[in-house]
Design a protein around this motif. Structure first.
Motif, short mmCIF file in Angstrom:
data_model
loop_
_atom_site.label_atom_id
_atom_site.label_comp_id
_atom_site.label_asym_id
_atom_site.label_seq_id
_atom_site.Cartn_x
_atom_site.Cartn_y
_atom_site.Cartn_z
N ASP A 87 0.84 -1.21 0.00
CA ASP A 87 0.00 0.00 0.00
C ASP A 87 0.86 1.25 0.00
O ASP A 87 0.64 2.19 -0.77
CB ASP A 87 -0.88 0.06 1.26
CG ASP A 87 -2.06 -0.86 1.17
OD1 ASP A 87 -1.81 -2.08 1.10
OD2 ASP A 87 -3.20 -0.38 1.16
N ARG A 159 -5.88 -5.90 -11.14
CA ARG A 159 -5.70 -4.87 -10.10
C ARG A 159 -4.73 -3.79 -10.56
O ARG A 159 -4.89 -2.62 -10.23
CB ARG A 159 -5.23 -5.50 -8.79
CG ARG A 159 -6.37 -6.16 -8.03
CD ARG A 159 -6.03 -6.43 -6.58
NE ARG A 159 -7.24 -6.64 -5.82
CZ ARG A 159 -7.88 -7.79 -5.71
NH1 ARG A 159 -7.42 -8.86 -6.32
NH2 ARG A 159 -8.99 -7.88 -5.01
N LEU A 163 -5.71 0.12 -10.53
CA LEU A 163 -4.92 1.10 -9.78
C LEU A 163 -4.42 2.21 -10.70
O LEU A 163 -4.43 3.39 -10.34
CB LEU A 163 -3.73 0.41 -9.09
CG LEU A 163 -4.12 -0.43 -7.86
CD1 LEU A 163 -3.03 -1.42 -7.51
CD2 LEU A 163 -4.42 0.47 -6.66
N TYR A 167 -5.25 6.15 -10.42
CA TYR A 167 -4.17 7.14 -10.41
C TYR A 167 -4.47 8.24 -11.42
O TYR A 167 -4.39 9.43 -11.12
CB TYR A 167 -2.83 6.46 -10.72
CG TYR A 167 -1.74 7.41 -11.07
CD1 TYR A 167 -1.18 8.25 -10.11
CD2 TYR A 167 -1.26 7.51 -12.38
CE1 TYR A 167 -0.18 9.16 -10.43
CE2 TYR A 167 -0.26 8.42 -12.71
CZ TYR A 167 0.27 9.24 -11.74
OH TYR A 167 1.24 10.14 -12.07
N ILE A 192 -6.43 2.83 -3.06
CA ILE A 192 -5.53 1.67 -3.02
C ILE A 192 -6.10 0.64 -2.03
O ILE A 192 -6.16 -0.55 -2.31
CB ILE A 192 -4.10 2.11 -2.61
CG1 ILE A 192 -3.48 2.97 -3.71
CG2 ILE A 192 -3.23 0.89 -2.30
CD1 ILE A 192 -2.20 3.70 -3.30
#
Lengths: 202, 200
Positions: A87, A159, A163, A167, A192
């Motif tokens: 993370d 994933r 992500l 972003y 996240i």
């Protein structure tokens, strides 16, 4: 090392001058608003001299993006190395990315606008440094699985994409709503956590 | 409505119809206000008495279309059944199906969200309050039904879903993917996010 000829040096200087002028005008006028004629004038040369070095406006923009994205990918990679866990590594990388663009949001805005056009968008997305950003996220997730922070069935590829989407999706807040780095970082942290939540359960 | 007002309304509608067709057939960048006026059979001047720019016309075209989409969505939502993931999948599938009826127009709308000359009152893509509310309501119902963990922060989930939903459009922009293909990809995103908030 080969010493460049005087002519090659002059050419390099011309290119650098055109790129600097183009960067400034894209930032001030946007991609559509900046013309080759204006860029040439700002660089103090003829449009002919610009065309001797670059095939068209999109070529100029691509050069600028390529250089920036390579720096960006490097900056984000270094930031990720300082992460304490999956993370944290992702968050540090994202925060470094937002900080990088904070001073040149108009340019980011032009890049996003272009990224949705069918031809130039595909090209922008397939640039090696953009791929490097994608790979960076992917690597962090793989490391997370290896360290046992994420389950073996973490669907790393999916994933990674999500992500990366998150972003990118935060840029409009930065561009239009003037969010601070801290605010962007807080939001990215939540995103996240949400995207990795399902992968933490064995 | 006075004669003058109704004329103005008629002009507005003709301009919007012409613009919608031209944006879709030729593309937004390639279409000029002059051409829109020609196809709408009105003068360029009268286009500019109603709209401030080409970007403004696009924004109005999209606002009208979104109103139609949300009327459709509001009719369908009360009839949705199944898990929260299933319901979310249906709601977003309706969006992809509706928006890909005019893909080029929709992509112009997305690109315009990053446009320089955007009007303050335009409704750019990705900040759609209505959709966010519908998604949030669906999650809140999931809390009541029991397939959403009570500790979940719903706004963060809404946000993550919206981000994935928006960026899945790159498949249409770059690969020419249709609604079915995008829904298939996004269904996987939804299921993955739902795994994260399933009650333990």
């Amino acid at each position: 090392m080969r010493v460049p000829t005087r002519r090659a040096l002059a050419k390099q200087q011309t290119r650098a001058k055109v790129l600097a002028a183009a960067r400034r005008l894209f930032s001030e006028e946007g991609y559509e608003g900046a013309t080759i004629r204006d860029i040439a004038a700002a660089a103090g040369m003829s449009t002919g001299a610009v065309f001797a070095n670059f095939s068209d406006k999109s070529d100029l923009f691509r050069e600028i993006m390529l250089a920036d994205m390579a720096d960006l990918a490097e900056t984000m990679r270094e930031a990720a190395l300082r992460g304490r866990n999956v993370d944290d590594a992702l968050l540090k990388a994202f925060a470094a990315g937002y900080a990088f663009y904070k001073t040149q949001l108009p340019l980011a805005r032009a890049a996003f606008s272009i990224s949705w056009s069918p031809d130039q968008g595909q090209e922008l997305r397939s640039m090696p440094p953009v791929q490097a950003l994608h790979d960076l996220i992917n690597e962090q997730l793989v490391l997370g699985v290896e360290r046992g922070e994420l389950s073996q069935e973490a669907e790393v590829k999916l994933r990674t994409q999500m992500l990366f989407d998150c972003y990118l999706a935060n840029y409009p807040e930065a561009i239009f709503l003037g969010w601070s780095i801290d605010a962007l970082q807080a939001k990215a942290k939540d995103q996240i956590r949400v995207i990795l939540a399902g992968a933490r359960r064995g | 409505m006075s004669v003058r007002q109704s004329q103005k309304e008629a002009t507005r509608k003709r301009v919007l119809d012409a613009a919608r067709d031209l944006f879709e057939s030729r593309g937004y960048e390639e279409t000029t206000v002059r051409e829109i006026a020609r196809v709408a059979e009105v003068s360029v001047g009268s286009v500019f008495t109603t709209f401030s720019s080409k970007g403004d016309i696009l924004s109005q075209v999209m606002a009208d279309r979104l109103d139609a989409l949300y009327a459709e969505l509001d009719r369908v939502v009360p009839h949705l059944r199944g898990s929260t993931a299933d319901r979310l999948a249906s709601m977003f599938a309706i969006h992809y199906a509706f928006e890909t009826r005019r893909t080029k127009l929709f992509l112009a709308h997305i690109a315009a969200a990053f446009d320089w000359t955007l009007e303050a009152n335009s409704r750019p893509f990705g900040r759609n309050a209505h959709l966010m509310q519908v998604v949030r309501d669906c999650l809140a119902e999931g809390l009541v039904r029991g397939d959403v963990d009570p500790a979940t922060d719903l706004d963060i989930i809404v946000d993550a879903l919206m981000a994935s939903y928006a960026w899945t459009y790159r498949l249409a922009a770059w690969n020419g993917s249709d609604a079915e293909a995008m829904s298939a990809v996004f269904d996987r995103h939804i299921r993955l996010i739902c795994q994260g908030f399933a009650p333990r």
